[in-house]
Scaffold this motif. Structure first.
Motif, PDB file in Angstrom:
ATOM      1  N   PRO A  29       0.811  -1.224   0.000  1.00 24.66           N
ATOM      2  CA  PRO A  29       0.000   0.000   0.000  1.00 24.66           C
ATOM      3  C   PRO A  29       0.842   1.271   0.000  1.00 24.66           C
ATOM      4  N   LEU A  30       2.059   1.195   0.570  1.00 24.70           N
ATOM      5  CA  LEU A  30       2.911   2.381   0.553  1.00 24.70           C
ATOM      6  C   LEU A  30       3.336   2.715  -0.875  1.00 24.70           C
ATOM      7  N   ILE A  31       3.708   1.710  -1.636  1.00 27.29           N
ATOM      8  CA  ILE A  31       4.092   1.943  -3.032  1.00 27.29           C
ATOM      9  C   ILE A  31       2.892   2.417  -3.841  1.00 27.29           C
ATOM     10  N   ASP A  32       1.694   1.937  -3.498  1.00 25.09           N
ATOM     11  CA  ASP A  32       0.491   2.414  -4.187  1.00 25.09           C
ATOM     12  C   ASP A  32       0.341   3.922  -4.056  1.00 25.09           C
ATOM     13  N   GLN A  33       0.741   4.463  -2.913  1.00 28.26           N
ATOM     14  CA  GLN A  33       0.647   5.913  -2.726  1.00 28.26           C
ATOM     15  C   GLN A  33       1.668   6.655  -3.585  1.00 28.26           C
ATOM     16  N   PHE A  34       2.800   6.000  -3.878  1.00 26.31           N
ATOM     17  CA  PHE A  34       3.804   6.642  -4.720  1.00 26.31           C
ATOM     18  C   PHE A  34       3.271   6.928  -6.124  1.00 26.31           C
ATOM     19  N   TRP A  35       2.338   6.088  -6.577  1.00 27.57           N
ATOM     20  CA  TRP A  35       1.788   6.294  -7.916  1.00 27.57           C
ATOM     21  C   TRP A  35       1.016   7.606  -8.030  1.00 27.57           C
ATOM     22  N   LYS A  36       0.606   8.138  -6.903  1.00 24.95           N
ATOM     23  CA  LYS A  36      -0.163   9.387  -6.915  1.00 24.95           C
ATOM     24  C   LYS A  36       0.736  10.607  -7.059  1.00 24.95           C
ATOM     25  N   VAL A  37       2.051  10.398  -6.984  1.00 24.50           N
ATOM     26  CA  VAL A  37       3.000  11.508  -7.139  1.00 24.50           C
ATOM     27  C   VAL A  37       3.617  11.410  -8.529  1.00 24.50           C
ATOM     28  N   PRO A  38       3.336  12.351  -9.433  1.00 28.80           N
ATOM     29  CA  PRO A  38       3.804  12.256 -10.818  1.00 28.80           C
ATOM     30  C   PRO A  38       5.315  12.032 -10.934  1.00 28.80           C
ATOM     31  N   ALA A  39       6.105  12.717 -10.115  1.00 33.71           N
ATOM     32  CA  ALA A  39       7.552  12.565 -10.201  1.00 33.71           C
ATOM     33  C   ALA A  39       7.967  11.138  -9.845  1.00 33.71           C
ATOM     34  N   PHE A  40       7.348  10.559  -8.805  1.00 32.84           N
ATOM     35  CA  PHE A  40       7.659   9.185  -8.430  1.00 32.84           C
ATOM     36  C   PHE A  40       7.254   8.220  -9.538  1.00 32.84           C
ATOM     37  N   GLU A  41       6.081   8.454 -10.108  1.00 32.56           N
ATOM     38  CA  GLU A  41       5.592   7.576 -11.171  1.00 32.56           C
ATOM     39  C   GLU A  41       6.511   7.601 -12.377  1.00 32.56           C
ATOM     40  N   THR A  42       7.109   8.759 -12.632  1.00 31.53           N
ATOM     41  CA  THR A  42       7.953   8.914 -13.819  1.00 31.53           C
ATOM     42  C   THR A  42       9.353   8.358 -13.606  1.00 31.53           C
ATOM     43  N   TYR A  43       9.915   8.602 -12.453  1.00 37.64           N
ATOM     44  CA  TYR A  43      11.331   8.313 -12.253  1.00 37.64           C
ATOM     45  C   TYR A  43      11.638   7.098 -11.366  1.00 37.64           C
ATOM     46  N   LEU A  44      10.657   6.572 -10.651  1.00 40.70           N
ATOM     47  CA  LEU A  44      10.910   5.423  -9.785  1.00 40.70           C
ATOM     48  C   LEU A  44      10.356   4.150 -10.419  1.00 40.70           C
ATOM     49  N   PRO A  45      11.067   3.040 -10.273  1.00 46.62           N
ATOM     50  CA  PRO A  45      10.596   1.756 -10.832  1.00 46.62           C
ATOM     51  C   PRO A  45       9.541   1.124  -9.934  1.00 46.62           C
ATOM     52  N   LEU A  46       8.372   1.743  -9.871  1.00 49.58           N
ATOM     53  CA  LEU A  46       7.356   1.331  -8.915  1.00 49.58           C
ATOM     54  C   LEU A  46       6.818  -0.070  -9.185  1.00 49.58           C
ATOM     55  N   GLU A  47       6.934  -0.543 -10.409  1.00 54.13           N
ATOM     56  CA  GLU A  47       6.421  -1.868 -10.733  1.00 54.13           C
ATOM     57  C   GLU A  47       7.441  -2.978 -10.444  1.00 54.13           C
ATOM     58  N   SER A  48       8.655  -2.619 -10.135  1.00 61.57           N
ATOM     59  CA  SER A  48       9.714  -3.594  -9.930  1.00 61.57           C
ATOM     60  C   SER A  48       9.630  -4.215  -8.533  1.00 61.57           C
ATOM     61  N   GLN A  49       9.804  -5.525  -8.483  1.00 56.65           N
ATOM     62  CA  GLN A  49       9.868  -6.187  -7.178  1.00 56.65           C
ATOM     63  C   GLN A  49      11.126  -5.783  -6.416  1.00 56.65           C
ATOM     64  N   TRP A  50      12.174  -5.424  -7.139  1.00 51.87           N
ATOM     65  CA  TRP A  50      13.374  -4.947  -6.465  1.00 51.87           C
ATOM     66  C   TRP A  50      13.097  -3.655  -5.703  1.00 51.87           C
ATOM     67  N   PHE A  51      12.235  -2.827  -6.262  1.00 51.27           N
ATOM     68  CA  PHE A  51      11.874  -1.593  -5.549  1.00 51.27           C
ATOM     69  C   PHE A  51      11.107  -1.943  -4.279  1.00 51.27           C
ATOM     70  N   MET A  52      10.192  -2.912  -4.362  1.00 54.30           N
ATOM     71  CA  MET A  52       9.468  -3.344  -3.171  1.00 54.30           C
ATOM     72  C   MET A  52      10.427  -3.962  -2.153  1.00 54.30           C
ATOM     73  N   PHE A  53      11.422  -4.702  -2.650  1.00 59.04           N
ATOM     74  CA  PHE A  53      12.433  -5.289  -1.776  1.00 59.04           C
ATOM     75  C   PHE A  53      13.162  -4.188  -1.002  1.00 59.04           C
ATOM     76  N   GLY A  54      13.530  -3.110  -1.694  1.00 63.37           N
ATOM     77  CA  GLY A  54      14.204  -1.995  -1.028  1.00 63.37           C
ATOM     78  C   GLY A  54      13.318  -1.299  -0.025  1.00 63.37           C
ATOM     79  N   VAL A  55      12.053  -1.047  -0.400  1.00 62.96           N
ATOM     80  CA  VAL A  55      11.117  -0.407   0.529  1.00 62.96           C
ATOM     81  C   VAL A  55      10.899  -1.306   1.744  1.00 62.96           C
ATOM     82  N   GLY A  56      10.828  -2.610   1.501  1.00 59.57           N
ATOM     83  CA  GLY A  56      10.658  -3.537   2.619  1.00 59.57           C
ATOM     84  C   GLY A  56      11.793  -3.441   3.623  1.00 59.57           C
TER      85      GLY A  56
END
Length: 465
Positions: A411-438
């Motif tokens: 759910p935290l990454i879901d909130q990142f999608w609401k920020v245009p800059a995050f959506e554009t520049y962060l690999p929000l769909e990557s499991q590696w990104f979720m691994f890092g957030v975890g």
């Protein structure tokens, strides 16, 4: 966290009791979930992997400080216990201490220790075992994030953590058995209760009504009950349950082992063979516990063998040949029965897990004893050494809270999608990104909840050890 180990859901609780529920409302797409074991007449529930399952642990028992008889240099504090900041030593010798290494100050437990004119052995840290535990915990979190079937073949975390815990338990049993068992339970249960209070409350808010089985949330000698909503959090508890049973059985197991070390070590693989080919056991909490104990019994007793110097006395050719034979059989069984289990993931195949872990952990511990590996040079890399220290001092916290961290990452990454800059520049769909957030959330839990391990060990609470 010695610690669980350690799943696509732990490294191993081979199943949960009926009525726990079938579906999680959210999480990380089911990574870390295990499927039931096929077995005669009825499916056998699979065990979870804390990294198998971390949660290595193990856990605890602390020996009071004993002053070394070295007038020119004070002896560093000694630690015991699987999940806490533990000390290790080679059989019959004192581990040298690097003067650059740092260790937390530990207040001695108010438990009697027999006076001795001999200097206490094992006053230093063995960074080889410390590093193995830290890597095992990382592998557990990665496994629950990505669900890699090959992860257990590369590094069987749970087998390694049970092996380390067995070594420490054999060392601790130089003291009275009742005192050691009590100390281990005391060091493990408070962090479990603290974590469990949040999980139980959350499940009750989400319509869970506990029955008498809630007693397993007090002492998890059986799988604690829960609902489908919280399954992703509580499924890792197989490791704690298995660890506690090994602690209770260790005084007897150690006596049997010392009567005939090598035969007992070899025969410790017999229970998993019997469950696989003769009788699958009951389909309840007892059956689940029998499978987990049988799967890791060899690794636990192997810890006794390392502590008593048995591996060091064996001929290298014999150790290597038998270890490779166990690895070969475990690997062959996993791939040969891939169609039956639907995967070659060791966490889904107890017999393969038992033999692969047996061969892998034997080589690690034999190499340690044979070549005196201690990773003392790790202290030259201060940041890396610091990370290893924190992982060992907070092994229980990392193991218990890492699944919740991965759940909250979604759910935290879901909130990142609401920020245009995050959506554009962060690999929000990557499991590696979720691994890092975890891991960011795990670090937060270490700061907020890790102090409970200090309280359980009767140490002064600290944000970081």
């Amino acid at each position: 966290m010695s610690w669980g180990e350690e799943q696509p859901g732990h490294p191993q609780g081979y199943g949960q009791v009926q009525g726990y529920g079938e579906q999680l409302p959210y999480g990380y797409d089911g990574y870390g979930r295990q499927q039931p074991y096929p077995q005669p007449q009825q499916p056998y529930p699979q065990q979870q992997s804390h990294g198998q399952q971390p949660y290595g642990q193990q856990p605890y028992g602390q020996q009071p400080y004993v002053q070394q008889d070295y007038p020119q240099q004070p002896c560093p504090p000694h630690y015991e216990g699987y999940e806490g900041y533990e000390g290790y030593e080679e059989p019959g010798q004192r581990v040298p201490v690097d003067s650059t290494a740092t260790a937390p100050v530990v207040e001695p437990e108010p438990e009697p220790v027999a006076a001795s004119s001999e200097p206490a052995a094992g006053g230093g840290r063995d960074r080889y075992f410390d590093t193995l535990r830290a890597v095992a915990l990382v592998r557990v979190v990665a496994y629950h994030t990505f669900g890699w079937a090959w992860a257990g073949l590369v590094f069987p975390s749970m087998g390694i953590m049970f092996g380390l815990a067995g070594t420490l338990m054999a060392k601790s049993l130089e003291r009275p058995a009742l005192q050691v068992v009590r100390s281990r339970f005391r060091r493990l249960l408070p962090p479990f209760w603290f974590w469990g209070a949040f999980v139980v409350l959350a499940m009750m808010i989400h319509d869970w009504m506990p029955g008498w089985q809630i007693v397993y949330w007090i002492v998890p000698l059986g799988d604690p009950p829960g609902n489908a909503w919280g399954e992703q959090a509580w499924e890792i508890l197989w490791y704690l349950r298995t660890y506690l049973w090994f602690v209770l059985l260790s005084p007897l197991l150690l006596r049997l082992f010392r009567l005939a070390p090598v035969p007992v070590l070899v025969l410790s693989l017999a229970p998993i063979l019997a469950l696989t080919f003769v009788w699958a056991g009951p389909d309840n909490r007892l059956g689940t516990a029998l499978w987990d104990l049988s799967t890791y019994l060899f690794c636990w007793i192997l810890g006794f063998a390392h502590r008593d110097g048995v591996l060091q006395r064996m001929k290298p050719a014999v150790v290597v040949v038998l270890s490779l034979a166990a690895l070969g059989y475990g690997g062959w069984y996993a791939f040969a029965h891939r169609a039956e289990f639907g995967t070659y993931d060791l966490d889904e195949i107890p017999l393969a897990q038992a033999f692969w872990s047996a061969g892998f952990v034997t080589l690690l511990m034999w190499a340690k004893a044979r070549f005196r590996i201690d990773f003392a040079g790790l202290t030259r890399f201060r940041r890396l050494d610091r990370i290893v220290t924190v992982f060992n001092a907070r092994a229980v916290t990392i193991y218990l809270w890492h699944e919740i961290a991965l759940i909250l990452a979604v759910p935290l990454i879901d909130q990142f999608w609401k920020v245009p800059a995050f959506e554009t520049y962060l690999p929000l769909e990557s499991q590696w990104f979720m691994f890092g957030v975890g891991w960011v959330l795990v670090a937060l839990f270490i700061l907020v909840c890790g102090w409970v391990e200090d309280v359980a060990a009767r140490k002064r609470p600290r944000l970081l050890p």
